[in-house]
Write a protein that holds these residues in place. Structure first.
Motif, PDB file in Angstrom:
ATOM      1  N   LEU A 160       0.794  -1.311  -0.108  1.00 42.59           N
ATOM      2  CA  LEU A 160      -0.055   0.107   0.062  1.00 42.59           C
ATOM      3  C   LEU A 160       0.726   1.328  -0.051  1.00 42.59           C
ATOM      4  CD1 LEU A 160      -2.679  -0.984   2.547  1.00 42.59           C
ATOM      5  CD2 LEU A 160      -2.823  -1.038   0.162  1.00 42.59           C
ATOM      6  N   LEU A 161       2.133   1.294   0.437  1.00 41.08           N
ATOM      7  CA  LEU A 161       2.583   2.497   0.884  1.00 41.08           C
ATOM      8  C   LEU A 161       4.136   2.330   0.947  1.00 41.08           C
ATOM      9  CD1 LEU A 161       3.558   2.647   3.840  1.00 41.08           C
ATOM     10  CD2 LEU A 161       1.134   2.701   4.347  1.00 41.08           C
ATOM     11  N   GLN A 162       4.818   3.355   0.947  1.00 42.87           N
ATOM     12  CA  GLN A 162       6.256   3.615   1.269  1.00 42.87           C
ATOM     13  C   GLN A 162       6.336   4.621   2.539  1.00 42.87           C
ATOM     14  OE1 GLN A 162       8.622   4.561  -2.224  1.00 42.87           O
ATOM     15  NE2 GLN A 162       9.639   2.299  -1.957  1.00 42.87           N
ATOM     16  N   LEU A 163       7.079   4.429   3.615  1.00 44.56           N
ATOM     17  CA  LEU A 163       7.183   5.251   4.661  1.00 44.56           C
ATOM     18  C   LEU A 163       8.615   6.318   4.610  1.00 44.56           C
ATOM     19  CD1 LEU A 163       6.181   6.599   7.360  1.00 44.56           C
ATOM     20  CD2 LEU A 163       7.450   4.755   8.559  1.00 44.56           C
TER      21      LEU A 163
ATOM     22  N   PRO B 120      -3.307  12.623   1.205  1.00 40.60           N
ATOM     23  CA  PRO B 120      -4.273  11.936   0.655  1.00 40.60           C
ATOM     24  C   PRO B 120      -3.701  10.927  -0.353  1.00 40.60           C
ATOM     25  CG  PRO B 120      -4.114  14.177  -0.226  1.00 40.60           C
ATOM     26  CD  PRO B 120      -3.154  14.252   0.854  1.00 40.60           C
ATOM     27  N   ASN B 121      -4.585   9.833  -0.549  1.00 40.60           N
ATOM     28  CA  ASN B 121      -4.014   9.028  -1.413  1.00 40.60           C
ATOM     29  C   ASN B 121      -4.820   9.024  -2.776  1.00 40.60           C
ATOM     30  OD1 ASN B 121      -6.781   8.157  -0.427  1.00 40.60           O
ATOM     31  ND2 ASN B 121      -6.402   5.926  -0.790  1.00 40.60           N
ATOM     32  N   ILE B 122      -5.519  10.041  -2.963  1.00 37.32           N
ATOM     33  CA  ILE B 122      -6.186  10.564  -4.253  1.00 37.32           C
ATOM     34  C   ILE B 122      -5.146  11.288  -5.136  1.00 37.32           C
ATOM     35  CG2 ILE B 122      -8.193  11.942  -5.261  1.00 37.32           C
ATOM     36  CD1 ILE B 122      -9.809  11.214  -3.075  1.00 37.32           C
ATOM     37  N   ASN B 123      -4.206  11.842  -4.388  1.00 35.00           N
ATOM     38  CA  ASN B 123      -3.097  12.266  -5.150  1.00 35.00           C
ATOM     39  C   ASN B 123      -1.829  12.204  -4.539  1.00 35.00           C
ATOM     40  OD1 ASN B 123      -5.352  14.741  -5.636  1.00 35.00           O
ATOM     41  ND2 ASN B 123      -4.115  14.443  -7.462  1.00 35.00           N
ATOM     42  N   LYS B 124      -0.607  12.371  -5.169  1.00 37.18           N
ATOM     43  CA  LYS B 124       0.627  12.192  -4.508  1.00 37.18           C
ATOM     44  C   LYS B 124       1.143  13.150  -3.605  1.00 37.18           C
ATOM     45  CE  LYS B 124       2.182   9.559  -8.717  1.00 37.18           C
ATOM     46  NZ  LYS B 124       3.105   9.473  -9.724  1.00 37.18           N
TER      47      LYS B 124
ATOM     48  N   LEU C 239       6.508  10.533   6.715  1.00 39.49           N
ATOM     49  CA  LEU C 239       5.578  10.793   5.855  1.00 39.49           C
ATOM     50  C   LEU C 239       5.261   9.432   4.942  1.00 39.49           C
ATOM     51  CD1 LEU C 239       5.147  13.875   3.537  1.00 39.49           C
ATOM     52  CD2 LEU C 239       5.202  11.535   2.624  1.00 39.49           C
ATOM     53  N   ILE C 240       3.836   9.357   4.864  1.00 41.54           N
ATOM     54  CA  ILE C 240       3.481   8.168   3.942  1.00 41.54           C
ATOM     55  C   ILE C 240       3.443   8.674   2.480  1.00 41.54           C
ATOM     56  CG2 ILE C 240       1.400   6.842   3.136  1.00 41.54           C
ATOM     57  CD1 ILE C 240       0.544   6.500   6.284  1.00 41.54           C
ATOM     58  N   SER C 241       3.924   7.761   1.555  1.00 38.71           N
ATOM     59  CA  SER C 241       3.807   7.780   0.224  1.00 38.71           C
ATOM     60  C   SER C 241       3.027   6.968  -0.301  1.00 38.71           C
ATOM     61  CB  SER C 241       5.186   7.694  -0.432  1.00 38.71           C
ATOM     62  OG  SER C 241       5.245   7.704  -1.925  1.00 38.71           O
ATOM     63  N   TRP C 242       1.726   6.911  -0.692  1.00 36.48           N
ATOM     64  CA  TRP C 242       0.799   6.000  -1.073  1.00 36.48           C
ATOM     65  C   TRP C 242       1.240   5.316  -2.525  1.00 36.48           C
ATOM     66  CZ3 TRP C 242      -1.965   4.171   2.868  1.00 36.48           C
ATOM     67  CH2 TRP C 242      -2.579   5.094   3.786  1.00 36.48           C
ATOM     68  N   ARG C 243       1.271   3.964  -2.633  1.00 31.49           N
ATOM     69  CA  ARG C 243       1.133   3.604  -3.962  1.00 31.49           C
ATOM     70  C   ARG C 243       0.312   3.760  -4.800  1.00 31.49           C
ATOM     71  NH1 ARG C 243       1.382  -2.961  -4.645  1.00 31.49           N
ATOM     72  NH2 ARG C 243       1.626  -2.953  -6.811  1.00 31.49           N
ATOM     73  N   ASN C 244       0.395   4.066  -6.304  1.00 30.09           N
ATOM     74  CA  ASN C 244      -0.319   4.414  -7.261  1.00 30.09           C
ATOM     75  C   ASN C 244      -0.729   3.068  -7.880  1.00 30.09           C
ATOM     76  OD1 ASN C 244      -1.650   5.442  -9.218  1.00 30.09           O
ATOM     77  ND2 ASN C 244      -0.030   6.343 -10.230  1.00 30.09           N
ATOM     78  N   PRO C 245      -1.712   2.386  -7.747  1.00 28.83           N
ATOM     79  CA  PRO C 245      -2.232   1.239  -8.024  1.00 28.83           C
ATOM     80  C   PRO C 245      -2.392   1.338  -9.735  1.00 28.83           C
ATOM     81  CG  PRO C 245      -4.345   2.146  -7.020  1.00 28.83           C
ATOM     82  CD  PRO C 245      -2.965   3.002  -6.949  1.00 28.83           C
ATOM     83  N   LEU C 246      -2.074   0.190 -10.323  1.00 34.90           N
ATOM     84  CA  LEU C 246      -2.068   0.180 -11.799  1.00 34.90           C
ATOM     85  C   LEU C 246      -3.005  -1.106 -12.125  1.00 34.90           C
ATOM     86  CD1 LEU C 246       1.517   0.796 -12.747  1.00 34.90           C
ATOM     87  CD2 LEU C 246      -0.304   2.262 -12.811  1.00 34.90           C
ATOM     88  N   PRO C 247      -3.783  -0.767 -13.335  1.00 32.84           N
ATOM     89  CA  PRO C 247      -4.774  -1.997 -13.742  1.00 32.84           C
ATOM     90  C   PRO C 247      -4.396  -3.456 -13.649  1.00 32.84           C
ATOM     91  CG  PRO C 247      -4.981  -0.245 -15.078  1.00 32.84           C
ATOM     92  CD  PRO C 247      -3.652  -0.043 -14.502  1.00 32.84           C
ATOM     93  N   ASN C 248      -3.069  -3.612 -13.943  1.00 35.91           N
ATOM     94  CA  ASN C 248      -2.537  -5.052 -14.159  1.00 35.91           C
ATOM     95  C   ASN C 248      -2.106  -5.448 -12.539  1.00 35.91           C
ATOM     96  OD1 ASN C 248      -0.399  -3.261 -14.197  1.00 35.91           O
ATOM     97  ND2 ASN C 248       0.709  -4.425 -15.911  1.00 35.91           N
ATOM     98  N   ASP C 249      -2.083  -4.846 -11.522  1.00 37.07           N
ATOM     99  CA  ASP C 249      -1.334  -5.044 -10.422  1.00 37.07           C
ATOM    100  C   ASP C 249      -2.374  -6.349  -9.886  1.00 37.07           C
ATOM    101  OD1 ASP C 249       0.661  -3.381 -10.073  1.00 37.07           O
ATOM    102  OD2 ASP C 249      -0.839  -1.814  -9.179  1.00 37.07           O
ATOM    103  N   ASP C 250      -1.615  -7.386  -9.479  1.00 33.18           N
ATOM    104  CA  ASP C 250      -2.261  -8.546  -8.880  1.00 33.18           C
ATOM    105  C   ASP C 250      -1.751  -8.926  -7.651  1.00 33.18           C
ATOM    106  OD1 ASP C 250       0.169  -9.418  -9.228  1.00 33.18           O
ATOM    107  OD2 ASP C 250      -0.161 -10.884 -10.793  1.00 33.18           O
ATOM    108  N   ASP C 251      -1.124  -8.014  -6.600  1.00 32.83           N
ATOM    109  CA  ASP C 251      -1.083  -8.413  -5.392  1.00 32.83           C
ATOM    110  C   ASP C 251      -1.989  -7.985  -4.288  1.00 32.83           C
ATOM    111  OD1 ASP C 251      -0.751  -5.685  -5.578  1.00 32.83           O
ATOM    112  OD2 ASP C 251       1.305  -5.424  -4.975  1.00 32.83           O
ATOM    113  N   GLY C 252      -3.153  -7.810  -4.850  1.00 36.08           N
ATOM    114  CA  GLY C 252      -4.162  -7.320  -3.535  1.00 36.08           C
ATOM    115  C   GLY C 252      -4.506  -5.853  -3.691  1.00 36.08           C
TER     116      GLY C 252
ATOM    117  N   VAL D 106      -8.478  13.831   2.287  1.00 32.31           N
ATOM    118  CA  VAL D 106      -8.712  12.491   2.642  1.00 32.31           C
ATOM    119  C   VAL D 106      -7.764  11.795   3.344  1.00 32.31           C
ATOM    120  CG1 VAL D 106      -9.172  10.059   1.544  1.00 32.31           C
ATOM    121  CG2 VAL D 106      -9.476  12.411   0.267  1.00 32.31           C
ATOM    122  N   GLY D 107      -6.645  12.253   3.614  1.00 31.99           N
ATOM    123  CA  GLY D 107      -5.883  11.736   4.545  1.00 31.99           C
ATOM    124  C   GLY D 107      -6.114  11.961   5.920  1.00 31.99           C
ATOM    125  N   GLY D 108      -6.843  13.203   6.100  1.00 29.35           N
ATOM    126  CA  GLY D 108      -7.135  13.483   7.511  1.00 29.35           C
ATOM    127  C   GLY D 108      -8.324  12.818   7.698  1.00 29.35           C
ATOM    128  N   THR D 109      -9.222  12.382   7.053  1.00 30.80           N
ATOM    129  CA  THR D 109     -10.278  11.525   7.360  1.00 30.80           C
ATOM    130  C   THR D 109      -9.731   9.963   7.671  1.00 30.80           C
ATOM    131  OG1 THR D 109     -11.818  12.732   5.623  1.00 30.80           O
ATOM    132  CG2 THR D 109     -12.725  10.771   6.528  1.00 30.80           C
TER     133      THR D 109
END
Length: 524
Positions: A151-154, A174-178, A203-216, A253-256
């Motif tokens: 999900l992320l890098q710290l 927010p994970n909606i943007n970088k 600080l959290i750096s959220w991963r940007n999911p791609l359509p072919n990601d298959d790791d959950g 969204v990160g605050g929520t």
């Protein structure tokens, strides 16, 4: 009928003024070029268009008493009117025609090239993207990735002072943007500013999911982001820093997400956070502003059906939605400058970040849309549960600093203010000038804008109505960042010698900041 009569009367008055050559320039910035004022017929078309747009808006609010329907009609009318603006078309835009003549047609050739380049990339260029690169002149504050999962890098940042406060600052973007909206360039980096004030920053750096990601990651739920994202990263930050507690900050969204994660931890008897900061965040979604035009059961069901197959909400869909919230500024303005006049948009780091948008996993997006924007479930104690553990904001008694921007169209400031009634520990609310991003990214050195806030001794006074709070709130010049740091220092503990290395034996450095995840571009 009255609206129609007013339209006809105003149209006749405009024609009479045009015949006399007495039309005045419009305040609308898209018609400010001198070429519009020099040609009364062009100026008349601009005035008539403005009259038409205003009339459509009036009619949208006159045909029904339903606020929801009014909002949707007004939104649709705005989109229609903005698309018909004479500034959008070559032969009705005297400024673009004049530019074509002055450049002997080169502006039209360049505009055509700009159009084809944008068509190839699948989106309209709003800034000169060739001037920026993540890790080269954006997101360059020294640090290292010390933990990562699906999900992320710290990121742990290198201290900027020889001594630091013992309670680290933990940031959830927010994970909606970088994340690098908080670490743009050296002169406007929120992260660097916090480091310069003596904070240890994770600080959290959220991963940007791609359509072919298959790791959950495409199936990751709201609970997964709280448990394996935020709470797991907090444990890592505590392990590395040796701190008993953290000061946590969430943006948008990160605050929520942060407040939800802390509520979950609280219900399990965990208490690892000293204070919480919420920047332009909503916990109570009773009024989501202009976003309400997209919110209903049919929209939720449609997305749930679509994303059950694709499992991914594409960044391009989100970006288009946000752009058309302000079409004059974020769409048609660039049609005129980029295509009709052949201009290259100026380099602007915030707009580069805005274009570097992210995909969202379908499971996360559909849950978030339904439980926040549609049903507003998070604000109800215990209505939302993660692994059968209730989320209850009323149990969060830790000191909380809240910031909102007065012109924010993504998080209306009055809705952000509503969190003061949900959080027992709320002790400071600050309202800044400008919008969702520009209001937050306002470094003190630039001495720009202003903010409203009570004196420190009065910070816990929160009238029920947001407008009552603003009516008596003192106005201060400059940035709110200094106000926030002053508050944060009171919760940051004593000073100690800054660590000389990053990571530790349990969590060694993986790579230098900004890390791999933030460099993954969304697929159009």
């Amino acid at each position: 009928m009255q609206i129609q009569q007013d339209f006809l009367r105003s149209w006749q008055e405009l024609n009479q003024l045009a015949q006399k050559g007495e039309l005045k320039p419009l305040r609308n910035r898209r018609f400010r070029a001198e070429a519009w004022s020099q040609d009364q017929s062009s100026l008349l078309s601009a005035h008539v268009w403005q009259l038409y747009a205003d009339t459509l808006e009036k009619m949208a609010y006159a045909v029904t008493d339903s606020p929801q329907v009014q909002s949707r009609l007004a939104f649709a009318a705005m989109q229609w009117a903005e698309a018909l603006s004479p500034a959008n078309y070559l032969f009705t835009n005297p400024d673009a025609l004049q530019t074509a003549v002055q450049t002997q047609g080169q502006s039209l050739i360049q505009g055509l090239q700009n159009f084809f380049h944008d068509a190839q990339r699948g989106r309209m260029q709003q800034t000169d993207e060739s001037k920026f690169a993540v890790g080269e002149n954006l997101a360059v504050t020294p640090g290292a990735v010390v933990y990562e999962n699906e999900l992320l890098q710290l990121i742990q940042y290198q201290p900027q002072q020889s001594s630091v406060y013992e309670t680290p600052l933990f940031i959830v973007p927010p994970n909606i943007n970088k994340y690098y909206i908080l670490d743009l360039q050296q002169e406007n980096s929120f992260v660097r500013y916090a480091l310069e004030q003596g904070m240890q920053v994770y600080l959290i750096s959220w991963r940007n999911p791609l359509p072919n990601d298959d790791d959950g990651i495409l199936d990751a739920t709201w609970g997964d982001y709280l448990e394996h994202g935020i709470l797991q990263s907090m444990q890592v930050a505590q392990d590395i820093s040796g701190a008993a507690k953290l000061n946590a900050l969430g943006f948008c969204v990160g605050g929520t997400m942060l407040a939800s994660a802390l509520s979950l931890a609280k219900a399990r008897g965990e208490n690892s956070v000293q204070s919480m900061t919420l920047l332009t965040s909503m916990l109570d979604f009773h009024d989501v502003g202009i976003m309400r035009v997209f919110v209903d059961e049919a929209s939720a069901l449609l997305r749930e059906w679509m994303l059950s197959g694709s499992k991914i909400m594409l960044a391009s869909d989100l970006a288009t939605t946000f752009s058309f919230l302000r079409p004059s500024e974020l769409v048609w303005n660039y049609v005129t400058s980029n295509y009709l006049k052949g201009e290259t948009p100026p380099a602007f780091d915030i707009l580069y970040w805005n274009a570097d948008s992210t995909n969202l996993g379908g499971a996360f997006y559909t849950w978030y849309f339904r439980n926040t924007y549609l049903e507003n479930n998070l604000k109800v104690p215990g209505k939302v549960k993660v692994d059968n553990i209730p989320i209850d904001f009323s149990q969060l008694s830790l000191p909380t600093y809240m910031y909102a921007s007065i012109d924010d169209h993504i998080v209306p400031w009055r809705t952000a203010y509503a969190s003061t009634a949900l959080l027992p520990g709320a002790d400071r609310f600050v309202l800044g000038a400008s919008g969702h991003i520009a209001g937050v990214i306002n470094p003190p050195a630039q001495n720009r804008r202003h903010y409203w806030a009570y004196d420190t001794a009065e910070t816990a006074v929160f009238p029920g109505m947001a407008d009552d709070w603003l009516a008596a709130a003192p106005k201060h010049d400059g940035s709110w960042w200094g106000d926030w740091v002053q508050w944060l220092v009171s919760h940051a503990g004593k000073k100690k010698t800054a660590p000389k290395t990053l990571g530790n034996k349990n969590y060694p450095v993986i790579e230098d900041a900004p890390g791999r995840y933030v460099k993954v571009r969304a697929v159009a």
